[in-house]
Motif scaffolding. Structure first.
Motif, PDB file in Angstrom:
ATOM      1  N   TYR A 258     -19.539  83.976  65.717  1.00 46.78           N
ATOM      2  CA  TYR A 258     -19.160  82.568  65.608  1.00 46.78           C
ATOM      3  C   TYR A 258     -18.091  82.246  66.638  1.00 46.78           C
ATOM      4  O   TYR A 258     -17.121  82.979  66.794  1.00 46.78           O
ATOM      5  CB  TYR A 258     -18.636  82.283  64.194  1.00 46.78           C
ATOM      6  N   TRP A 259     -18.256  81.141  67.336  1.00 48.27           N
ATOM      7  CA  TRP A 259     -17.229  80.689  68.260  1.00 48.27           C
ATOM      8  C   TRP A 259     -17.048  79.192  68.100  1.00 48.27           C
ATOM      9  O   TRP A 259     -17.897  78.500  67.551  1.00 48.27           O
ATOM     10  CB  TRP A 259     -17.565  81.057  69.693  1.00 48.27           C
ATOM     11  N   GLY A 260     -15.938  78.693  68.542  1.00 47.83           N
ATOM     12  CA  GLY A 260     -15.634  77.275  68.405  1.00 47.83           C
ATOM     13  C   GLY A 260     -14.999  76.725  69.665  1.00 47.83           C
ATOM     14  O   GLY A 260     -14.690  77.463  70.601  1.00 47.83           O
ATOM     15  N   ILE A 261     -14.791  75.426  69.706  1.00 44.35           N
ATOM     16  CA  ILE A 261     -14.185  74.752  70.850  1.00 44.35           C
ATOM     17  C   ILE A 261     -12.733  74.399  70.561  1.00 44.35           C
ATOM     18  O   ILE A 261     -11.868  74.554  71.393  1.00 44.35           O
ATOM     19  CB  ILE A 261     -14.977  73.471  71.209  1.00 44.35           C
ATOM     20  N   GLN A 262     -12.451  73.916  69.368  1.00 44.74           N
ATOM     21  CA  GLN A 262     -11.108  73.470  69.033  1.00 44.74           C
ATOM     22  C   GLN A 262     -10.485  74.413  68.022  1.00 44.74           C
ATOM     23  O   GLN A 262     -11.009  74.615  66.950  1.00 44.74           O
ATOM     24  CB  GLN A 262     -11.150  72.057  68.462  1.00 44.74           C
ATOM     25  N   ARG A 263      -9.364  74.996  68.390  1.00 43.82           N
ATOM     26  CA  ARG A 263      -8.654  75.909  67.492  1.00 43.82           C
ATOM     27  C   ARG A 263      -7.400  75.223  66.985  1.00 43.82           C
ATOM     28  O   ARG A 263      -6.539  74.831  67.760  1.00 43.82           O
ATOM     29  CB  ARG A 263      -8.281  77.189  68.217  1.00 43.82           C
ATOM     30  N   LYS A 264      -7.319  75.084  65.676  1.00 42.21           N
ATOM     31  CA  LYS A 264      -6.123  74.545  65.039  1.00 42.21           C
ATOM     32  C   LYS A 264      -5.500  75.669  64.233  1.00 42.21           C
ATOM     33  O   LYS A 264      -6.141  76.225  63.359  1.00 42.21           O
ATOM     34  CB  LYS A 264      -6.476  73.384  64.120  1.00 42.21           C
ATOM     35  N   ARG A 265      -4.297  76.012  64.568  1.00 43.43           N
ATOM     36  CA  ARG A 265      -3.580  77.033  63.808  1.00 43.43           C
ATOM     37  C   ARG A 265      -2.091  76.729  63.895  1.00 43.43           C
ATOM     38  O   ARG A 265      -1.661  75.856  64.646  1.00 43.43           O
ATOM     39  CB  ARG A 265      -3.912  78.437  64.300  1.00 43.43           C
ATOM     40  N   THR A 266      -1.325  77.458  63.154  1.00 47.87           N
ATOM     41  CA  THR A 266       0.116  77.244  63.110  1.00 47.87           C
ATOM     42  C   THR A 266       0.825  78.520  63.533  1.00 47.87           C
ATOM     43  O   THR A 266       0.537  79.590  63.019  1.00 47.87           O
ATOM     44  CB  THR A 266       0.553  76.836  61.683  1.00 47.87           C
ATOM     45  N   LYS A 267       1.743  78.389  64.492  1.00 44.48           N
ATOM     46  CA  LYS A 267       2.540  79.532  64.945  1.00 44.48           C
ATOM     47  C   LYS A 267       3.666  79.784  63.946  1.00 44.48           C
ATOM     48  O   LYS A 267       4.258  78.847  63.412  1.00 44.48           O
ATOM     49  CB  LYS A 267       3.163  79.251  66.307  1.00 44.48           C
ATOM     50  N   ILE A 268       3.958  81.064  63.722  1.00 44.19           N
ATOM     51  CA  ILE A 268       5.097  81.461  62.891  1.00 44.19           C
ATOM     52  C   ILE A 268       6.149  82.033  63.841  1.00 44.19           C
ATOM     53  O   ILE A 268       5.899  83.035  64.511  1.00 44.19           O
ATOM     54  CB  ILE A 268       4.702  82.526  61.857  1.00 44.19           C
TER      55      ILE A 268
END
Length: 126
Positions: free
Chosen positions: A63-73
Motif C-alpha cells: 500500500y502506498w499513498g500520496i498525502q501523509r498526515k502524521r504528528t511529530k513528537i
C-alpha cells in the motif's frame, strides 16, 4: 525493574511508563523496526507538531499513498525529534467492523506513540 526513558540530546526524563509499552511482537502497518511503541505518553514532556506532506510514500509493502498526515513528537525541553504519532493502534470502539470483517480503515483507531530508540537514553531503575 522499571526502565527510565530520557531524551538523548538533553537528558530530560520523559516520564514514559513501561506498562504502556506495546510488546515487540505486536504487528503495526507502520512497522516496529528501531522503535518503541507506547499506548500513551505524558503530554507535558513533549511538543507535538502536525506534519502534512504531499509526496509518494510507502505505508506497507502493498500500500502506498500520496498525502501523509502524521504528528511529530519532539522533546519539550530541547526540541529534538523523538518519533511520530500513528493512528494504527487498537480499535477505539468495540465493533466487528464493516460487513463483520474485523477492524478496517473506517473504524477509528487509538493513537500509537512510536519513539525512535536512537533518540532515547534508556536506563534501568535500581
Amino acid at each position: 525493574m522499571a526502565s527510565i526513558y530520557s531524551c538523548k540530546e538533553c537528558g530530560t526524563n520523559l516520564n514514559l511508563n513501561t506498562s504502556h509499552l506495546y510488546p515487540a511482537t505486536v504487528y503495526f502497518p507502520a512497522g516496529n523496526k528501531g522503535t518503541l511503541s507506547f499506548a500513551m505518553i505524558d503530554s507535558t514532556k513533549f511538543r507535538l507538531e502536525k506534519e502534512d506532506k504531499i509526496r509518494p510514500f510507502f505505508e506497507t509493502l502493498d500500500y502506498w499513498g500520496i498525502q501523509r498526515k502524521r504528528t511529530k513528537i519532539k522533546c519539550n525541553n530541547c526540541g529534538a525529534l523523538l518519533g511520530y504519532i500513528y493512528d494504527d493502534g487498537p480499535p477505539a470502539v468495540d465493533t466487528p467492523g464493516q460487513f463483520h470483517f474485523g477492524p478496517s480503515q473506517v473504524i477509528p483507531r487509538c493513537p500509537r506513540y512510536r519513539l525512535k530508540t536512537k533518540a532515547l537514553r534508556i536506563s534501568t531503575e535500581t
